[in-house]
Design a protein around this motif. Structure first.
Motif, short mmCIF file in Angstrom:
data_model
loop_
_atom_site.label_atom_id
_atom_site.label_comp_id
_atom_site.label_asym_id
_atom_site.label_seq_id
_atom_site.Cartn_x
_atom_site.Cartn_y
_atom_site.Cartn_z
N TYR A 134 -1.57 36.86 29.93
CA TYR A 134 -2.28 36.39 28.78
C TYR A 134 -1.99 37.07 27.42
O TYR A 134 -1.64 36.55 26.32
CB TYR A 134 -3.65 36.30 29.12
N LEU A 135 -1.97 38.35 27.74
CA LEU A 135 -1.88 39.31 26.55
C LEU A 135 -0.29 39.25 25.94
O LEU A 135 0.09 39.24 24.83
CB LEU A 135 -2.15 40.78 26.79
N ALA A 136 0.70 38.95 26.98
CA ALA A 136 2.08 38.69 26.49
C ALA A 136 2.09 37.57 25.71
O ALA A 136 2.75 37.41 24.60
CB ALA A 136 2.82 38.59 27.98
N GLY A 137 1.56 36.47 26.09
CA GLY A 137 1.35 35.21 25.40
C GLY A 137 0.76 35.42 23.86
O GLY A 137 1.40 34.98 22.88
N VAL A 138 -0.36 36.07 23.86
CA VAL A 138 -0.75 36.54 22.44
C VAL A 138 0.16 37.37 21.51
O VAL A 138 0.25 36.94 20.44
CB VAL A 138 -2.29 37.43 22.60
N LEU A 139 0.68 38.25 22.23
CA LEU A 139 1.79 38.93 21.49
C LEU A 139 2.92 38.47 21.01
O LEU A 139 3.44 38.77 19.90
CB LEU A 139 2.06 40.32 22.10
N LEU A 140 3.43 37.63 21.76
CA LEU A 140 4.61 36.67 21.75
C LEU A 140 4.33 35.72 20.38
O LEU A 140 5.23 35.52 19.51
CB LEU A 140 4.79 36.00 22.97
N SER A 141 3.22 35.36 20.45
CA SER A 141 2.83 34.23 19.16
C SER A 141 2.89 34.95 17.95
O SER A 141 3.33 34.28 16.89
CB SER A 141 1.50 33.61 19.58
N LYS A 142 2.41 36.16 18.09
CA LYS A 142 2.36 37.13 16.91
C LYS A 142 3.68 37.52 16.38
O LYS A 142 4.06 37.29 15.14
CB LYS A 142 1.38 38.51 16.94
N LEU A 143 4.65 38.03 17.35
CA LEU A 143 6.04 37.93 16.84
C LEU A 143 6.73 37.06 16.40
O LEU A 143 7.55 37.19 15.51
CB LEU A 143 6.74 38.63 18.13
N GLU A 144 6.54 35.89 16.89
CA GLU A 144 7.19 34.69 16.35
C GLU A 144 6.81 34.14 15.15
O GLU A 144 7.47 33.86 14.38
CB GLU A 144 7.00 33.53 17.49
#
Length: 202
Positions: free
Chosen positions: A35-45
């Motif tokens: 879940y946290l990886a999905g949140v951070l990935l959205s931020k990076l993208e």
């Protein structure tokens, strides 16, 4: 959401021989990281698409909000440090190699800090208990000794909590930066944006 809920007390309550509960705990941790990886990935993208100044201002505002809570500034700095270290490792080369060595030394140092604080508290508690049993405990100093024990126990818990957060954040970064299907350009883009966020957090 940057690191989720602290679970060190939940983990401590699980008996070592209870395989079913341990497996369930590990499953929840994997879900937490995903879940946290999905949140951070959205931020990076988002960061890779936005203008540098616009994204930087957005992250600064986020950092200010996150730092307002108790211990928020210290935790934010810790997360920023991990972001920077993991991004540098991902970029490889000599810098990545030294970042990996430095990161390992940092984790070891934090583990030693936890054990040191816990050992001080336990040793002081044992001495106080012995003094009470032998009738040597003085009322004038007993409260001071109890406060010393409590202070060191709280310090150990705080350090252990920070270590858990750092471990989770490292796992999240690894999940994002080490995906097999990524091209070098995509991985470098994620790493650069992660370093930017880390620099602002620090």
């Amino acid at each position: 959401d940057v690191f989720g809920e602290i679970t060190l007390f939940e983990r401590a309550e699980i008996p070592q021989d209870d395989v079913a509960k341990m497996n369930e705990f590990n499953r929840k941790q994997e879900e937490r990281v995903a879940y946290l990886a999905g949140v951070l990935l959205s931020k990076l993208e988002m960061g890779m698409k936005m203008e540098y100044s616009e994204f930087s201002n957005l992250i600064r505002k986020e950092a200010n909000d996150l730092s307002e809570g108790p211990g928020g500034g210290e935790l934010l700095h810790r997360i920023g440090y991990v972001y920077d270290q993991e991004a540098t490792q991902s970029q490889g080369g000599l810098g990545g190699f030294w970042a990996k060595i430095k990161g390992g030394g940092h984790v070891f140092s934090e583990q030693v800090g936890v054990l040191t604080a816990a050992s001080r508290a336990q040793a002081a508690a044992d001495r106080l208990e012995k003094e009470k049993a032998e009738g040597k405990a003085e009322a004038s100093t007993q409260q001071q000794k109890e406060e010393y024990i409590a202070q060191n126990m709280m310090q150990a818990i705080w350090k252990l909590g920070k270590l858990e957060i750092e471990t989770i954040v490292r796992q999240v970064c690894a999940k994002i930066l080490n995906q097999q299907f990524l091209t070098k350009t995509q991985r470098d883009g994620r790493a650069r944006t992660l370093k930017l966020i880390g620099a602002i957090y620090m």
